[in-house]
Design an enzyme around this catalytic site. Structure first.
Site, short mmCIF file in Angstrom:
data_model
loop_
_atom_site.label_atom_id
_atom_site.label_comp_id
_atom_site.label_asym_id
_atom_site.label_seq_id
_atom_site.Cartn_x
_atom_site.Cartn_y
_atom_site.Cartn_z
N PRO A 86 -59.28 29.63 24.28
CA PRO A 86 -59.30 28.18 24.55
C PRO A 86 -60.54 27.50 23.96
O PRO A 86 -60.60 26.27 23.93
CB PRO A 86 -59.29 28.09 26.08
CG PRO A 86 -59.56 29.45 26.58
CD PRO A 86 -59.33 30.43 25.51
N GLU A 114 -60.68 37.55 31.92
CA GLU A 114 -61.65 36.48 32.07
C GLU A 114 -62.28 36.06 30.75
O GLU A 114 -62.97 35.08 30.66
CB GLU A 114 -62.77 36.92 33.03
CG GLU A 114 -62.43 36.69 34.47
CD GLU A 114 -62.04 35.26 34.76
OE1 GLU A 114 -62.89 34.37 34.65
OE2 GLU A 114 -60.86 35.03 35.09
N ARG A 151 -42.15 29.65 9.75
CA ARG A 151 -41.04 28.74 9.40
C ARG A 151 -41.35 27.90 8.17
O ARG A 151 -40.45 27.31 7.57
CB ARG A 151 -40.64 27.87 10.59
CG ARG A 151 -41.69 26.92 11.06
CD ARG A 151 -41.28 26.25 12.36
NE ARG A 151 -40.21 25.27 12.20
CZ ARG A 151 -40.36 24.09 11.63
NH1 ARG A 151 -41.52 23.71 11.15
NH2 ARG A 151 -39.34 23.26 11.54
N ASP A 165 -40.22 17.21 9.24
CA ASP A 165 -40.57 17.62 10.61
C ASP A 165 -41.44 16.59 11.29
O ASP A 165 -42.18 15.87 10.63
CB ASP A 165 -41.46 18.87 10.56
CG ASP A 165 -40.67 20.14 10.60
OD1 ASP A 165 -39.49 20.07 10.89
OD2 ASP A 165 -41.27 21.19 10.33
#
Ligand code: ADE
Length: 243
Positions: A86, A114, A151, A165
């Site tokens: 993150p 963690e 893709r 897209d």
């Protein structure tokens, strides 16, 4: 393109790549996916890969040795080593496109528990996040990165399917319809069955602009719009103001 995914949960990755478009991309040799079980790269008893945080505190932290051993087992000269976390740069369509053109081998390390010992960062090229929220592990993030790159590779899906897209040119995609033409009294737009290609394209471009204006107006500032697009946006603004 080759992906090597270093994970504590090989089955999670395996189940995703065994279905649908990714499965076909592997069968057609558009991509090769190597799944590396982190537990095979520890020299400790009971296949230990994590331990308590030094200094005290809750949660288990990934140890550097198994992770670095796993990286070294698959790293080549041209490999990009990515740690999903993150704390990384936020992944987006633009990066997916750049990576699809630039790299031959991407190593994705799935973070877990963690966190990971900070010294692991000396062995990775960058950290990537898939958004400002915390997952229980990096497997989903690795799959997101793999899927969004795959893709875009030649021959995986028809070019027409991704050229317009959402997020290409910072516009969302236009609304789409299929049969039946009349669903419970709600009719699909007539222009789509008119066979008039120019009108269909005009309808679609206006649909992209309207969707972006209504749902993600922040994107409009970054998109390159021509005179007709700008006129249509002005019309949408006026209609909103009139309400
Ligand atoms: N691991 C935990 N949360 C994550 C996130 N948001 N992106 C990438 N990896 C993660």
């Amino acid at each position: 393109m080759k992906f090597s995914i270093i994970t504590l949960f090989p089955n999670l990755i395996n189940s995703y790549i065994s279905e649908s478009i990714i499965k076909r991309a592997i069968e057609k040799n558009s991509i090769d996916v190597e799944i590396i079980d982190l537990r095979n790269h520890t020299t400790l008893k009971h296949n230990q890969v994590d331990d308590y945080q030094l200094g005290g505190g809750k949660g288990m932290v990934l140890m550097p040795e198994p992770v670095v051993n796993a990286i070294e087992s698959c790293k080549k000269e041209n490999s990009l080593v990515v740690l999903t976390s993150p704390q990384g740069q936020t992944w987006n369509q633009n990066l997916a496109r750049q990576y699809s053109l630039k790299y031959e081998h991407i190593i994705l390390i799935c973070g877990h528990y963690e966190g990971f010992d900070e010294r692991i960062l000396d062995y990775v090229d960058l950290e990537l996040s898939i958004g400002d929220y915390v997952l229980t592990g990096g497997e989903i993030a690795s799959i997101v990165i793999l899927d969004s790159i795959t893709r875009l590779l030649d021959g995986v899906i028809a070019k027409d399917s991704y050229i317009n897209d959402s997020f290409e040119n910072n516009l969302l995609d236009h609304p789409v319809y299929t049969k039946p033409i009349n669903f419970r009294g709600k009719k699909a737009p007539e222009v789509l069955t008119s066979g008039h290609h120019a009108n269909v394209e005009k309808y679609r471009q206006e649909g992209r602009l309207r969707n972006t204006f209504n749902k993600r107006p922040d994107l409009l500032e970054k998109s390159e719009l021509n005179k007709l697009d700008l006129e249509f946006i002005e019309k949408l603004k006026k209609m909103k103001g009139d309400k």
